[in-house]
Scaffold this motif. Structure first.
Motif, short mmCIF file in Angstrom:
data_model
loop_
_atom_site.label_atom_id
_atom_site.label_comp_id
_atom_site.label_asym_id
_atom_site.label_seq_id
_atom_site.Cartn_x
_atom_site.Cartn_y
_atom_site.Cartn_z
N ILE B 41 36.10 38.41 44.44
CA ILE B 41 36.98 39.24 43.61
C ILE B 41 36.22 39.62 42.34
O ILE B 41 35.78 38.74 41.60
CB ILE B 41 38.26 38.48 43.23
CG1 ILE B 41 39.05 38.11 44.49
CG2 ILE B 41 39.12 39.31 42.27
CD1 ILE B 41 40.27 37.24 44.22
N GLY B 42 36.07 40.91 42.12
CA GLY B 42 35.35 41.33 40.92
C GLY B 42 36.22 42.05 39.91
O GLY B 42 35.84 42.20 38.76
N CYS B 43 37.38 42.56 40.35
CA CYS B 43 38.19 43.31 39.38
C CYS B 43 39.68 43.29 39.68
O CYS B 43 40.49 43.39 38.78
CB CYS B 43 37.71 44.75 39.30
SG CYS B 43 38.06 45.74 40.78
N GLU B 44 40.05 43.19 40.93
CA GLU B 44 41.47 43.26 41.34
C GLU B 44 42.12 44.60 40.99
O GLU B 44 43.33 44.71 40.95
CB GLU B 44 42.29 42.12 40.74
CG GLU B 44 41.92 40.78 41.31
CD GLU B 44 42.76 39.67 40.71
OE1 GLU B 44 43.63 39.16 41.44
OE2 GLU B 44 42.55 39.33 39.55
N GLY B 46 40.73 47.48 42.47
CA GLY B 46 40.28 48.43 43.49
C GLY B 46 39.06 49.23 43.08
O GLY B 46 38.79 50.28 43.65
N ILE B 47 38.31 48.74 42.10
CA ILE B 47 37.20 49.55 41.60
C ILE B 47 35.83 49.03 42.05
O ILE B 47 34.96 49.80 42.44
CB ILE B 47 37.24 49.61 40.05
CG1 ILE B 47 38.58 50.19 39.60
CG2 ILE B 47 36.09 50.49 39.52
CD1 ILE B 47 38.92 49.90 38.17
N CYS B 48 35.64 47.72 42.04
CA CYS B 48 34.28 47.19 42.23
C CYS B 48 33.88 47.03 43.70
O CYS B 48 32.70 47.02 44.02
CB CYS B 48 34.12 45.87 41.50
SG CYS B 48 34.97 44.50 42.32
N GLY B 49 34.85 46.84 44.56
CA GLY B 49 34.54 46.70 45.98
C GLY B 49 34.03 45.34 46.41
O GLY B 49 33.67 45.14 47.57
N CYS B 51 35.60 42.88 47.07
CA CYS B 51 36.56 42.28 47.99
C CYS B 51 36.63 43.00 49.33
O CYS B 51 37.52 42.74 50.12
CB CYS B 51 37.95 42.30 47.34
SG CYS B 51 38.49 44.01 47.06
N ARG B 61 39.63 47.64 50.63
CA ARG B 61 39.55 46.78 49.44
C ARG B 61 40.71 45.80 49.53
O ARG B 61 41.87 46.19 49.37
CB ARG B 61 39.68 47.63 48.20
CG ARG B 61 38.51 48.62 48.00
CD ARG B 61 38.47 49.00 46.58
NE ARG B 61 37.55 49.99 46.09
CZ ARG B 61 36.26 50.12 46.31
NH1 ARG B 61 35.65 49.34 47.18
NH2 ARG B 61 35.56 51.02 45.68
N CYS B 63 41.82 43.61 47.70
CA CYS B 63 42.66 43.35 46.51
C CYS B 63 43.75 44.38 46.38
O CYS B 63 44.66 44.23 45.57
CB CYS B 63 41.82 43.29 45.24
SG CYS B 63 41.20 44.89 44.68
S1 FES Z 1 38.14 43.05 43.53
FE1 FES Z 1 37.27 44.86 42.78
S2 FES Z 1 37.87 46.27 44.26
FE2 FES Z 1 38.89 44.51 44.89
#
Ligand code: FES
Ligand code: FES
Lengths: 787, 158
Positions: B41-44, B46-49, B51, B61, B63
């Motif tokens: 999990i990098g952002c929750e 939907g931006i970083c991918g 997940c 994605r 999250c």
């Molecule tokens: S945690 Fe970053 S897109 Fe899902």
């Protein structure tokens, strides 16, 4: 392992060996802090206000909510600097009486799950009486500005000053003075893994194990034990796989102190995983500076003197261990960069504001001072009517060792050589022809150059010179050949993506004549690795690598001694290679495994002449050295939209001996990507109330694959005499030169309009603003109809 | 928000019978309820991918999806990429081309690239770049990732 060197006489050092770190990571078997289960989860309630008095904290009934009032006996985080009129600003673990920035932790909610903790946190009511915040560092310096800490009147936490004798006379003799007002906006290092911590109490031993996303596990242990007043031996700190740090994970986080405190109180396990918003607003920021730089030149465009005024916005508190001197003092010490200038005057102030605390971020100030100095050199070249390359040729240091106006000794560097290498490779005349042709079609291309030095691998004296209470620097490595013949190195460094387990294994393999696949590097656990300072400041390969080499040399000497006993030959005749010791010119040989076994189990054979076992340690505390590079960017600026596209990026770099070219190139390219973000995209923005408006990765934008230009790398390997492995370190260079090269290129592209841009990131809005300013100036008359 | 629903998540061919709140995201269910922590999990937002997983053949994605939405669908995560001791060509290519440093973004990139190439093996280099720019990596500067995915694409077409 890609290839075998057995019998070939080939060395491991210098080869693009595949990384030993990778198989686990590509299979999802990495062990990151947030992967650990816990009985309790913490959610921090953070201040929504930039400044104010805490009137009350209303907790929902039955909820476990910890506030400052609960933390009796817990000390404040009080980093110390014994110079530069430093004010020992103290940070409470949870806000006490007042809040000083949006995002400051005020309370910690503890619940059985993350979701539950979040739900409860939403119900905690903070009653805060708002006071006027001050966000910009120049406002904070103004008379009557709100005072962030009583101990730091005028909001100045430290002030560095330097002036070389004779400065005024030389300044007065100048043919031209060139002035630049540079602005670097605020950044966040943004590792893809945000911070996380997990503390668990062990009832049998009474100890707490804290697993957390840190670059410095040993120092975290020391610092947390100090703050909590506990025995250091009662705390174990583990840095497991860490998803990038870039400096942000160097500093002590108050959140970790809370976790350890809670684990002891609840006698249980407690975890916290930061979300991205918290990371962006409340971890650590960096790079928020104003620099006024003036330079005196003689009539031949030779630099005579530099005069700098650095204002560094350090946020609300001082970071531990570096203190908030990290940016302003680095700027002061290294402003003259790669240029020969013996007269220098500087004032560098760290200024407190109601913003998130500033800490180290890859490059520390040098992306900014390089941007400033390189912009100034281009401006000066224009003023003298000479070429940007020419002015650098006239001023780059070319005689070594060179003592800078700040007293730093540059042992050696290849500033001129890397410049020539880069301009030749980019083919400047061809570019100029293309640029002219493009302009005729209304397209604006630009070329920008940045030359710089990157101080690397410096030991404790360099930190002592800053007056730091904590002077990191040295590293220790304990190297063991176990009775089965396998090799284990325990290191104090704490890599988190740098591939150090691979490169150190390469160093050991060559020294003791084994293959890297039998070598294991153990790090990131205070119970199993020797005290050390972790991984930061482009130091690990130089310092930990040096300590590794020293330990390996000792093991090598011991193996040769044992072989000479067992093979009854003179030590001079023993050859150590391919996992065995051989008497030169004979077939008499013994494997390293067998020798190791005897060293533990047959010690009587050595008649007390050789110490039992096969463990040696090496410690290294080097003076430090300098890598250097020349970066060149070619950009195209769309003058309608202000959008910049980087067409090509070229680097000529000298980082001494390259241990693993694949890993080295990866460090440079990764650094360039961050430099591109710094140059064009990334900016933490606060509104006038001190509320950060860039709280997601859609607002704070690290570059994606689309923003990356083709990158061409060239290397010179000057063997450093100041590093026993001859490697100089290159973790930061990529991000140091890129903003300067890119913004110089943008200015070159905009030159037909007379527009100038001296602020990063050079967003489309800023490019357009620079164009508009130029268009409205009288200089523009006559060409107004053009764009 | 504490009423839980019983669902079955099929991850890499294995069924996981779990009870989740309706609001539980797929990534939290995969990581915490099913113990598959390779997905990050990098952002929750939907931006970083980080997940990214593959759901019924499509990169998703996780999250941005609720666990209950993924019930009875085929979910693939990084843990299921290799077959036994043989790495997937994408995993091998990431190692060969230095497509990772800290490795935190890697599972997401692997699943994104595999998912896209399985659906569209002949995707052009330029379209592939667009796809890869939907995930974030802070360490590598992407050059190694791009090289790795292009090399694996060739391998996967064989
Ligand atoms: S945690 Fe970053 S897109 Fe899902
Ligand atoms: S390898 Fe670290 S974020 Fe991609």
């Amino acid at each position: 392992m890609t290839a075998h060197t057995k019998g070939t006489g080939l060395k491991w050092v210098g080869r693009a060996m595949r990384r030993v770190e990778d198989p686990a990571l590509v299979q999802g078997q990495g062990k990151f802090t947030a992967d650990l289960p816990a009985a309790h989860w913490v959610r921090f309630v953070r201040s929504p206000n930039a400044a104010g008095r805490i009137i009350g904290i209303n907790k929902p009934d039955g909820a476990l909510v910890i506030t400052a009032a609960d933390l009796t006996g817990v000390k404040k985080i009080t980093p110390m600097l014994h110079k530069f009129a430093y004010r020992a600003v103290a940070q409470p673990i949870l806000a006490e009486n007042v809040v000083r920035y949006v995002g400051e932790a005020v309370a910690a909610v503890v619940a059985a799950s993350e979701e539950e903790a979040e739900d409860i946190a939403d119900l905690v009511e903070l009653d805060i009486e708002q006071t006027a915040p001050v966000i910009d560092s120049r406002d904070a310096l103004a008379d009557g500005a709100p005072q962030i800490h009583a101990i730091a009147p005028g909001n100045v936490i430290l002030e560095g000053k330097h002036k070389t004798p004779g400065f005024d006379e030389v300044w007065a003799s100048a043919a031209k003075i060139i002035t630049l007002d540079a602005r670097s906006n605020r950044q966040n290092a943004t590792p893809m893994e945000a911070r996380a911590g997990h503390a668990v109490f062990d009832a049998v031993s009474g100890r707490v194990t804290l697993t957390c996303t840190t670059q410095m596990p040993h120092l975290m242990r020391t610092a947390i034990a100090d703050v909590l007043g506990m025995r250091e031996s009662d705390l174990r700190v583990i840095a497991p796989d860490v998803g990038g740090g870039f400096g942000q994970k160097m500093s002590l986080c108050a959140e970790y102190v809370v976790l350890v405190w809670l684990a002891r109180k609840l006698k249980s396990s407690v975890a916290w995983t930061e979300d991205r918003r918290e990371n962006l607003i409340a971890s650590f920021h960096s790079r928020d500076q104003y620099i006024k730089l003036e330079a005196a030149f003689d009539k031949d465009a030779k630099l005579l003197a530099l005069h700098a005024d650095v204002i560094s916005n350090v946020g609300a508190y001082s970071c531990f261990p570096t203190t908030s001197g990290v940016e302003p003092l680095m700027a002061m010490a290294e402003m003259p960069g790669p240029y020969d200038v013996q007269q220098y005057q500087c004032r560098a102030r760290g200024v407190l504001t109601n913003t998130c605390t500033m800490a180290a971020y890859r490059g520390v100030s040098r992306p900014i001072i390089t941007f400033t100095l390189e912009r100034l050199m281009d401006k000066a070249a224009n003023a003298f009517g000479i070429d940007a390359i020419d002015i650098r040729r006239r001023n780059l240091i070319d005689t070594f060792p060179y003592t800078s106006a700040m007293g730093l000794v540059y042992d050696e560097a290849t500033y001129q050589q890397t410049l020539e290498m880069a301009v030749k490779a980019i083919d400047v005349p061809a570019f100029r022809a293309r640029q002219t042709a493009a302009r005729a079609q209304g397209r604006y291309l630009g070329l920008g150059i940045a030359t710089f030095s990157e101080r690397t691998g410096y030991g404790s004296p360099a930190f002592a010179a800053r007056g730091m209470e904590i002077t990191p620097g040295w590293e220790t490595v304990i190297l063991t050949v176990d009775p089965s013949g396998f090799v284990e190195a325990r290191i104090g460094s704490s890599p988190h993506g740098q591939g150090l387990r691979t490169t150190l294994a390469q160093i050991i393999a060559d020294e003791i004549g084994v293959t890297p696949d039998i070598i294991k590097i153990i790090h990131g656990d205070t119970d199993t690795s020797p005290y050390g300072w972790g991984t930061f400041a482009s130091r690990s390969l130089v310092i930990s690598g040096g300590a590794t080499l020293i330990a390996a040399q000792k093991v090598r000497a011991k193996l040769i001694k044992i072989a000479s006993h067992l093979l009854e030959a003179s030590p001079d005749d023993i050859v150590l290679a391919d996992g065995a010791a051989t008497v030169a010119g004979t077939d008499r040989s013994i494997t390293i495994g067998k020798m190791a076994r005897e060293a533990y189990t047959q010690t009587h054979k050595f008649k007390g002449e050789i110490e039992p076992g096969m463990t040696e340690s090496g410690t290294y505390d080097p003076p430090g050295t300098f890598s250097n590079a020349c970066h060149v960017a070619i950009v195209e600026v769309d003058i309608e939209t202000g959008q910049t596209k980087i067409e090509k990026f070229l680097v000529a770099e000298d980082a001494g001996k390259i241990i693993n070219p694949m890993i080295a190139d990866g460090q440079v390219i990764g650094g360039i990507a961050q430099g591109i973000g710094n140059a064009l995209l990334e900016e933490i923005i606060y509104d006038e109330h001190g509320v950060p408006t860039t709280a997601t990765l859609a607002d704070y934008m690290p570059p994606t694959a689309r923003e990356m230009p083709p990158i061409e790398l060239h290397h010179i390997e000057t063997m450093s005499t100041q590093s026993i492995t001859k490697a100089k370190g290159l973790g930061e260079g990529g991000c140091i030169g890129a903003p300067a090269a890119i913004v110089n290129a943008i200015n070159d592209a905009l030159s037909p309009f007379g527009a100038a841009l001296d602020e990063i990131p050079a967003t489309p809005q800023r490019v357009r603003a620079a164009l508009r300013t130029a268009l409205s100036s009288p200089l523009w008359e006559g060409e107004k109809s053009n764009p | 928000m504490t009423d839980k629903t019983n669902i079955t998540l099929t991850i890499n061919g294995h069924d996981h019978a779990i009870a989740v709140e309706p609001r539980r995201t797929l990534v939290d269910a995969i990581r915490e309820d099913c113990g598959q922590t390779g997905t990050h999990i990098g952002c929750e937002h939907g931006i970083c991918g980080a997940c990214t997983v593959i759901v019924d053949g499509e990169p998703v994605r996780s999250c941005l999806m609720f666990a209950v939405q993924a019930a009875h669908k085929q979910i693939r995560t990084v843990e299921g990429l290799a077959s036994g001791d043989t790495l997937h060509p994408m995993q091998q290519a990431f190692m060969d081309h230095h497509g990772l440093q800290c490795g935190f973004c890697t599972p997401g990139f692997l699943m994104l690239a595999v998912g896209v190439l399985e659906r569209n093996p002949d995707i052009s280099d330029d379209d592939l770049l667009d796809v890869l720019s939907s995930n974030l990596c802070r360490c590598t500067g992407y050059q190694g990732i791009i090289k790795a995915v292009r090399a694996a694409a060739i391998e996967m077409r064989k």
